[in-house]
Design a protein around this motif. Structure first.
Motif, PDB file in Angstrom:
ATOM      1  N   GLY A   1      -3.568 -18.758  37.423  1.00 19.92           N
ATOM      2  CA  GLY A   1      -3.667 -18.701  38.868  1.00 19.92           C
ATOM      3  C   GLY A   1      -3.394 -17.304  39.388  1.00 19.92           C
ATOM      4  N   LEU A   2      -3.408 -17.158  40.705  1.00 19.17           N
ATOM      5  CA  LEU A   2      -3.228 -15.846  41.320  1.00 19.17           C
ATOM      6  C   LEU A   2      -1.882 -15.232  40.964  1.00 19.17           C
ATOM      7  CD1 LEU A   2      -4.040 -13.600  43.298  1.00 19.17           C
ATOM      8  CD2 LEU A   2      -3.138 -15.011  45.160  1.00 19.17           C
ATOM      9  N   SER A   3      -0.806 -16.018  41.030  1.00 19.38           N
ATOM     10  CA  SER A   3       0.517 -15.470  40.753  1.00 19.38           C
ATOM     11  C   SER A   3       0.631 -14.967  39.322  1.00 19.38           C
ATOM     12  CB  SER A   3       1.590 -16.524  41.018  1.00 19.38           C
ATOM     13  OG  SER A   3       1.434 -17.637  40.151  1.00 19.38           O
ATOM     14  N   GLN A   4       0.064 -15.699  38.355  1.00 18.29           N
ATOM     15  CA  GLN A   4       0.120 -15.266  36.958  1.00 18.29           C
ATOM     16  C   GLN A   4      -0.711 -14.010  36.736  1.00 18.29           C
ATOM     17  OE1 GLN A   4      -1.078 -19.158  35.373  1.00 18.29           O
ATOM     18  NE2 GLN A   4       0.836 -19.209  34.223  1.00 18.29           N
ATOM     19  N   VAL A   5      -1.860 -13.948  37.405  1.00 23.39           N
ATOM     20  CA  VAL A   5      -2.702 -12.748  37.290  1.00 23.39           C
ATOM     21  C   VAL A   5      -1.967 -11.535  37.853  1.00 23.39           C
ATOM     22  CG1 VAL A   5      -4.796 -11.648  38.164  1.00 23.39           C
ATOM     23  CG2 VAL A   5      -4.897 -13.979  37.280  1.00 23.39           C
ATOM     24  N   GLN A   6      -1.306 -11.706  38.992  1.00 18.32           N
ATOM     25  CA  GLN A   6      -0.549 -10.601  39.579  1.00 18.32           C
ATOM     26  C   GLN A   6       0.588 -10.161  38.657  1.00 18.32           C
ATOM     27  OE1 GLN A   6       0.494 -12.382  43.374  1.00 18.32           O
ATOM     28  NE2 GLN A   6      -1.071 -11.190  44.448  1.00 18.32           N
ATOM     29  N   TRP A   7       1.250 -11.122  38.015  1.00 23.72           N
ATOM     30  CA  TRP A   7       2.345 -10.775  37.125  1.00 23.72           C
ATOM     31  C   TRP A   7       1.864 -10.069  35.864  1.00 23.72           C
ATOM     32  CZ3 TRP A   7       7.263 -10.073  37.706  1.00 23.72           C
ATOM     33  CH2 TRP A   7       7.913 -10.658  38.796  1.00 23.72           C
ATOM     34  N   THR A   8       0.607 -10.277  35.485  1.00 15.32           N
ATOM     35  CA  THR A   8       0.062  -9.526  34.358  1.00 15.32           C
ATOM     36  C   THR A   8       0.091  -8.032  34.644  1.00 15.32           C
ATOM     37  OG1 THR A   8      -1.410 -11.361  33.790  1.00 15.32           O
ATOM     38  CG2 THR A   8      -1.971  -9.218  32.892  1.00 15.32           C
ATOM     39  N   VAL A   9      -0.130  -7.665  35.896  1.00 13.51           N
ATOM     40  CA  VAL A   9      -0.049  -6.265  36.314  1.00 13.51           C
ATOM     41  C   VAL A   9       1.400  -5.862  36.593  1.00 13.51           C
ATOM     42  CG1 VAL A   9      -0.782  -4.596  38.051  1.00 13.51           C
ATOM     43  CG2 VAL A   9      -2.371  -6.360  37.276  1.00 13.51           C
TER      44      VAL A   9
ATOM     45  N   ALA B   1       4.394  -7.199  35.772  1.00 14.36           N
ATOM     46  CA  ALA B   1       5.442  -7.303  34.753  1.00 14.36           C
ATOM     47  C   ALA B   1       5.619  -5.986  34.006  1.00 14.36           C
ATOM     48  CB  ALA B   1       5.112  -8.429  33.767  1.00 14.36           C
ATOM     49  N   TYR B   2       4.524  -5.299  33.758  1.00 12.21           N
ATOM     50  CA  TYR B   2       4.594  -4.019  33.050  1.00 12.21           C
ATOM     51  C   TYR B   2       5.375  -3.000  33.873  1.00 12.21           C
ATOM     52  CZ  TYR B   2       3.017   0.201  30.612  1.00 12.21           C
ATOM     53  OH  TYR B   2       2.974   1.387  29.929  1.00 12.21           O
ATOM     54  N   SER B   3       5.012  -2.861  35.147  1.00 14.24           N
ATOM     55  CA  SER B   3       5.702  -1.899  36.011  1.00 14.24           C
ATOM     56  C   SER B   3       7.157  -2.277  36.217  1.00 14.24           C
ATOM     57  CB  SER B   3       4.993  -1.801  37.359  1.00 14.24           C
ATOM     58  OG  SER B   3       3.715  -1.230  37.225  1.00 14.24           O
ATOM     59  N   LEU B   4       7.432  -3.574  36.321  1.00 14.69           N
ATOM     60  CA  LEU B   4       8.795  -4.045  36.529  1.00 14.69           C
ATOM     61  C   LEU B   4       9.696  -3.639  35.376  1.00 14.69           C
ATOM     62  CD1 LEU B   4      10.717  -5.850  38.247  1.00 14.69           C
ATOM     63  CD2 LEU B   4       9.977  -7.762  36.837  1.00 14.69           C
ATOM     64  N   ALA B   5       9.268  -3.951  34.157  1.00 16.81           N
ATOM     65  CA  ALA B   5      10.068  -3.611  32.977  1.00 16.81           C
ATOM     66  C   ALA B   5      10.102  -2.102  32.758  1.00 16.81           C
ATOM     67  CB  ALA B   5       9.494  -4.310  31.744  1.00 16.81           C
ATOM     68  N   PHE B   6       8.997  -1.453  32.992  1.00 20.77           N
ATOM     69  CA  PHE B   6       8.902  -0.002  32.818  1.00 20.77           C
ATOM     70  C   PHE B   6       9.939   0.710  33.679  1.00 20.77           C
ATOM     71  CE2 PHE B   6       7.233   4.219  33.295  1.00 20.77           C
ATOM     72  CZ  PHE B   6       6.470   4.475  32.167  1.00 20.77           C
ATOM     73  N   GLY B   7       9.999   0.337  34.951  1.00 19.75           N
ATOM     74  CA  GLY B   7      10.916   0.998  35.864  1.00 19.75           C
ATOM     75  C   GLY B   7      12.367   0.659  35.609  1.00 19.75           C
ATOM     76  N   ALA B   8      12.631  -0.569  35.119  1.00 20.63           N
ATOM     77  CA  ALA B   8      14.013  -1.009  34.957  1.00 20.63           C
ATOM     78  C   ALA B   8      14.773  -0.210  33.913  1.00 20.63           C
ATOM     79  CB  ALA B   8      14.044  -2.494  34.607  1.00 20.63           C
TER      80      ALA B   8
ATOM     81  N   LEU C   1       1.276 -13.742  27.643  1.00 17.01           N
ATOM     82  CA  LEU C   1       0.748 -12.429  28.027  1.00 17.01           C
ATOM     83  C   LEU C   1       1.723 -11.705  28.947  1.00 17.01           C
ATOM     84  CD1 LEU C   1      -1.509 -10.332  28.087  1.00 17.01           C
ATOM     85  CD2 LEU C   1      -2.597 -11.640  29.931  1.00 17.01           C
ATOM     86  N   VAL C   2       2.286 -12.392  29.921  1.00 18.22           N
ATOM     87  CA  VAL C   2       3.245 -11.771  30.840  1.00 18.22           C
ATOM     88  C   VAL C   2       4.486 -11.302  30.085  1.00 18.22           C
ATOM     89  CG1 VAL C   2       4.779 -12.187  32.793  1.00 18.22           C
ATOM     90  CG2 VAL C   2       2.425 -13.008  32.873  1.00 18.22           C
ATOM     91  N   ALA C   3       4.992 -12.149  29.151  1.00 11.43           N
ATOM     92  CA  ALA C   3       6.170 -11.766  28.364  1.00 11.43           C
ATOM     93  C   ALA C   3       5.884 -10.527  27.513  1.00 11.43           C
ATOM     94  CB  ALA C   3       6.602 -12.928  27.468  1.00 11.43           C
ATOM     95  N   ALA C   4       4.697 -10.475  26.924  1.00 10.65           N
ATOM     96  CA  ALA C   4       4.328  -9.311  26.119  1.00 10.65           C
ATOM     97  C   ALA C   4       4.178  -8.064  26.979  1.00 10.65           C
ATOM     98  CB  ALA C   4       3.030  -9.591  25.358  1.00 10.65           C
TER      99      ALA C   4
ATOM    100  N   LEU D   1      15.990  -3.364  38.210  1.00  5.64           N
ATOM    101  CA  LEU D   1      15.337  -4.669  38.120  1.00  5.64           C
ATOM    102  C   LEU D   1      15.446  -5.413  39.447  1.00  5.64           C
ATOM    103  CD1 LEU D   1      13.896  -6.494  36.035  1.00  5.64           C
ATOM    104  CD2 LEU D   1      16.097  -7.535  35.555  1.00  5.64           C
ATOM    105  N   SER D   2      16.615  -5.347  40.079  1.00  6.14           N
ATOM    106  CA  SER D   2      16.826  -6.031  41.351  1.00  6.14           C
ATOM    107  C   SER D   2      16.032  -5.395  42.483  1.00  6.14           C
ATOM    108  CB  SER D   2      18.323  -6.018  41.710  1.00  6.14           C
ATOM    109  OG  SER D   2      19.082  -6.695  40.729  1.00  6.14           O
ATOM    110  N   LEU D   3      15.706  -4.114  42.358  1.00  4.30           N
ATOM    111  CA  LEU D   3      14.869  -3.464  43.360  1.00  4.30           C
ATOM    112  C   LEU D   3      13.397  -3.816  43.170  1.00  4.30           C
ATOM    113  CD1 LEU D   3      16.443   0.116  43.491  1.00  4.30           C
ATOM    114  CD2 LEU D   3      16.556  -1.631  45.265  1.00  4.30           C
ATOM    115  N   HIS D   4      12.971  -3.905  41.909  1.00  2.00           N
ATOM    116  CA  HIS D   4      11.573  -4.193  41.622  1.00  2.00           C
ATOM    117  C   HIS D   4      11.201  -5.643  41.922  1.00  2.00           C
ATOM    118  CE1 HIS D   4      11.341  -0.350  39.520  1.00  2.00           C
ATOM    119  NE2 HIS D   4      10.054  -0.530  39.399  1.00  2.00           N
ATOM    120  N   TYR D   5      12.055  -6.562  41.501  1.00  2.00           N
ATOM    121  CA  TYR D   5      11.693  -7.975  41.561  1.00  2.00           C
ATOM    122  C   TYR D   5      11.361  -8.461  42.973  1.00  2.00           C
ATOM    123  CZ  TYR D   5      11.809 -12.977  40.618  1.00  2.00           C
ATOM    124  OH  TYR D   5      11.480 -14.298  40.523  1.00  2.00           O
ATOM    125  N   PRO D   6      12.181  -8.173  43.992  1.00  2.00           N
ATOM    126  CA  PRO D   6      11.811  -8.628  45.345  1.00  2.00           C
ATOM    127  C   PRO D   6      10.481  -8.055  45.817  1.00  2.00           C
ATOM    128  CG  PRO D   6      14.113  -7.938  45.281  1.00  2.00           C
ATOM    129  CD  PRO D   6      13.490  -7.492  43.996  1.00  2.00           C
TER     130      PRO D   6
END
Length: 517
Positions: free
Chosen positions: A51-59, A61-68, A109-112, A218-223
Motif C-alpha cells: 500500500g501507499l504507507s509501505q511504499v513510502q517507507w521503502t524510501v 526507512a533508508y533516510s531514517l536509519a541513515f540520519g540516526a 524490504l523495509v527492514a533491509a 531517530l526521534s526527530l526523523h520518525y515524526p
C-alpha cells in the motif's frame, strides 16, 4: 630530493588516489540508493502488493536509519579509526542490498532498507575526514569538490539508473547491482586505504552519548515520516517528538562530562553550525522535492521508468559538469556568495518547474528548471563540505563531518514530509471540489499519489492529471521559498572569517599531499 623521498611521495600519491577513488565509490552507491528507488515505487507496489504507507517507507526507512547513526558514526571514526568504520559500513550496506533484492514481501524490504541506511551512515560519516587526511591546501579543496560533484550527480542519476534497471531486468536489480561494487570497495579499502588511526584512539567510546544521539536523531526523523500519513496531531507524531526533546536535553547534559562523545564547543563555531543548517535547507529543497519531480516526469513520460530517467539527464548532467568546475570557482570566490548563488539558482529552477506544471505548453520550462536546479546544487555543497572539516581541529574532523552529514538526511526527510503534506493537501482540495463518490475519490487519489496513472479510470484521467499538476506546482513554490531563506542565511553566517584548523593529528599525517586527485 633523495630517492627515498621520491619513492615515499609517489607512494603517498598512490595512497591518496586510491582513498579518493574508494571514498567516491562509497559515496556513489550510498547517494544513489537515496533516489534510485523513486522510479521503482509503482513496480514494487504492484509486485509486493504494498500500500501507499509501505511504499513510502521503502524510501523513508533508508533516510531514517541513515540520519540516526551519522553523528555516532562520525564520533566513532575519531576513536577507532576512519577506515574501520568505513569498511564496516560498506560491508553492512552490501549485505543489506542483497536482502533488499531478495525480499519476499514489503516488510522485509523495509527492514533491509533500514540496515542499508545504517551501513550508509558508517560510510558517509568519515568520508570527508578521510579525504582531508590525505590531501591538504588547494588539493584538499579540489578533492572535496570533485567528491561532492560525483556524489550529487549519483543522487540525481539514481532515477536514470533505476529506470533502466526496472524496465530491462526488474526492480530487484536496483539493489542487487550494489553487491559487486560493495565487495570491490571493501577489498580495495582493506588493501589500499590507510587506516588513519587518530592520535586520541585510546579514548573510550561514550556509549551513553552514542545511544542518546541515536535516540535524538531517530526521534526527530520518525515524526517527520509519520506526520503526513497519521496527522501532525496524532500520538504517533507527538509521542516521539516529546521523547526526542527529552533525549536532546539528556544528551546535552551528558556531554558536559570528561571524555564525552560530542565536543560542545564545536557548535559555537558559527561557520560549522551554519554549514549544518545550510546543508539541511539544501537537501530539503532538492532531494525533498525529487520524489515529486520524478512522479511529475513519470506522468509526462507516460509511466515509462526509462523515459523518466532520460528526462532527468539535464539535472544529472548539470550537476556533474558544474561540479567539476567548482574547484576553480572556489579558488576565485568566497563561500558565502557561492552558496548564496547556488540557492538562488536552485530556487529559480524550482520556479521554472512550477511554471511547467502551471503552463505545460511553455517550451523548455522543464529542461531549464532541471538545469538550474542541478547547477545550484553543484555550487552549494562543495564549499559547505570543505568548510565543515576546515574550521575544526583535524582530530575532530570525523565528528564535524558526522554532524554536518547528519543534517543532510534530516533535510531530505523533512522535505519529503513537509512537501508531502503540501502535495497531499492540494490533491485533497482538488478531489473534494470534483464531488466524486468516496470510494472512487479514495482509489483515484491513492493511484495518483504513487504515480500509477494507468490505474485511473480513463474518464477521470484529465482530473487526476490536473490535480497532480496543481499539487506539484505548490510543492515547487514552497521549495523555492526555502531556497530564498537559504540564500539569505548563507550571506549572513558564511561571510564571517573562519578560524584556521590545526595540523592533522593522525599517525599517517605524512600522507597529506599537495596534488589533486
Amino acid at each position: 630530493m633523495s630517492a627515498d623521498d621520491t619513492a615515499a611521495r609517489e607512494a603517498a600519491r598512490r595512497t591518496a588516489r586510491w582513498t579518493f577513488a574508494l571514498v567516491s565509490a562509497g559515496g556513489v552507491v550510498m547517494t544513489l540508493d537515496v533516489t534510485v528507488v523513486n522510479v521503482a515505487l509503482a513496480a514494487i507496489a504492484a509486485d509486493l502488493q504494498a500500500g501507499l504507507s509501505q511504499v513510502q517507507w521503502t524510501v523513508s526507512a533508508y533516510s531514517l536509519a541513515f540520519g540516526a547513526l551519522l553523528l555516532t558514526a562520525g564520533a566513532l571514526s575519531d576513536r577507532i579509526g576512519r577506515r574501520s568504520v568505513f569498511v564496516a559500513g560498506i560491508t553492512l550496506f552490501t549485505l543489506a542490498s542483497a536482502l533488499c533484492g531478495l525480499a519476499p514481501n514489503a516488510s522485509t524490504l523495509v527492514a533491509a532498507r533500514v540496515a542499508q541506511g545504517l551501513g550508509g551512515s558508517m560510510v558517509f560519516a568519515p568520508a570527508i575526514a578521510l579525504l582531508a587526511a590525505v590531501y591538504e591546501g588547494a588539493a584538499r579543496q579540489r578533492a572535496i569538490a570533485t567528491y561532492a560533484a560525483i556524489a550529487s550527480a549519483a543522487g540525481a542519476l539514481g532515477p536514470v539508473v533505476g529506470g533502466v534497471l526496472v524496465e530491462l531486468v526488474g526492480w530487484r536489480w536496483i539493489f542487487l547491482v550494489n553487491i559487486p561494487i560493495g565487495v570491490g570497495v571493501v577489498l580495495g579499502a582493506m588493501t589500499r586505504m590507510p587506516s588513519l588511526t587518530p592520535a586520541n584512539a585510546s579514548r573510550k567510546l561514550d556509549v551513553l552519548g552514542a545511544l542518546l544521539a541515536i535516540g535524538v536523531l531517530l526521534s526527530l526523523h520518525y515524526p517527520l515520516m509519520m506526520g503526513p500519513e497519521t496527522g501532525w496531531g496524532s500520538l504517533q507524531v507527538l509521542g516521539p517528538a516529546c521523547v526526542g526533546v527529552g533525549l536532546l536535553f539528556a544528551l546535552i547534559a551528558s556531554q558536559r562530562r570528561p571524555g564525552s562523545m560530542l565536543d560542545m564547543e564545536l557548535l559555537r563555531i558559527p561557520a560549522l553550525s551554519g554549514t549544518a543548517a545550510l546543508g539541511f535547507l539544501a537537501r530539503m529543497s532538492s532531494l525533498g522535492v525529487l520524489v515529486f519531480t520524478t512522479l511529475w516526469l513519470q506522468l509526462a513520460a507516460g509511466g515509462s521508468p526509462m523515459q523518466v530517467g532520460l528526462r532527468l539527464l539535464p539535472l544529472t548532467g548539470s550537476l556533474l559538469v558544474v561540479g567539476m568546475l567548482m574547484a576553480r570557482l572556489q579558488a576565485r570566490f568566497q563561500a558565502a556568495p557561492l552558496v548564496a548563488s547556488g540557492f538562488a539558482l536552485q530556487g529559480a529552477g524550482l520556479a521554472m518547474l512550477a511554471l511547467s506544471a502551471a503552463a505545460p505548453q511553455v517550451p523548455g520550462a522543464n529542461f531549464l528548471g532541471l538545469v538550474l536546479m542541478g547547477t545550484g546544487g553543484a555550487i552549494i555543497f562543495p564549499p559547505l563540505m570543505g568548510m565543515a572539516v576546515g574550521v575544526v581541529p583535524p582530530e575532530r574532523a570525523g565528528m564535524a563531518s558526522g554532524l554536518t552529514n547528519a543534517c543532510y538526511p534530516l533535510g531530505t526527510a523533512t522535505g519529503v514530509a513537509v512537501f508531502g503534506a503540501v502535495f497531499s493537501s492540494r490533491l485533497g482540495t482538488q478531489f473534494a471540489t470534483a464531488q466524486l463518490a468516496p470510494d472512487v475519490a479514495r482509489h483515484t487519489r491513492a493511484a495518483v499519489e504513487t504515480g500509477q496513472f494507468s490505474a485511473v479510470e480513463s474518464a477521470l484521467l484529465p482530473l487526476a492529471q490536473t490535480a497532480f499538476a496543481n499539487a506539484y506546482m505548490a510543492v515547487c513554490l514552497a521549495a523555492a521559498a526555502v531556497c530564498l531563506g537559504g540564500a539569505m542565511l548563507a550571506l549572513r553566517v558564511l561571510s564571517k572569517p573562519a578560524p584556521r584548523a590545526s595540523r592533522p593529528a593522525v599517525r599517517e599525517s605524512s600522507l597529506s599531499l599537495k596534488e589533486s586527485p
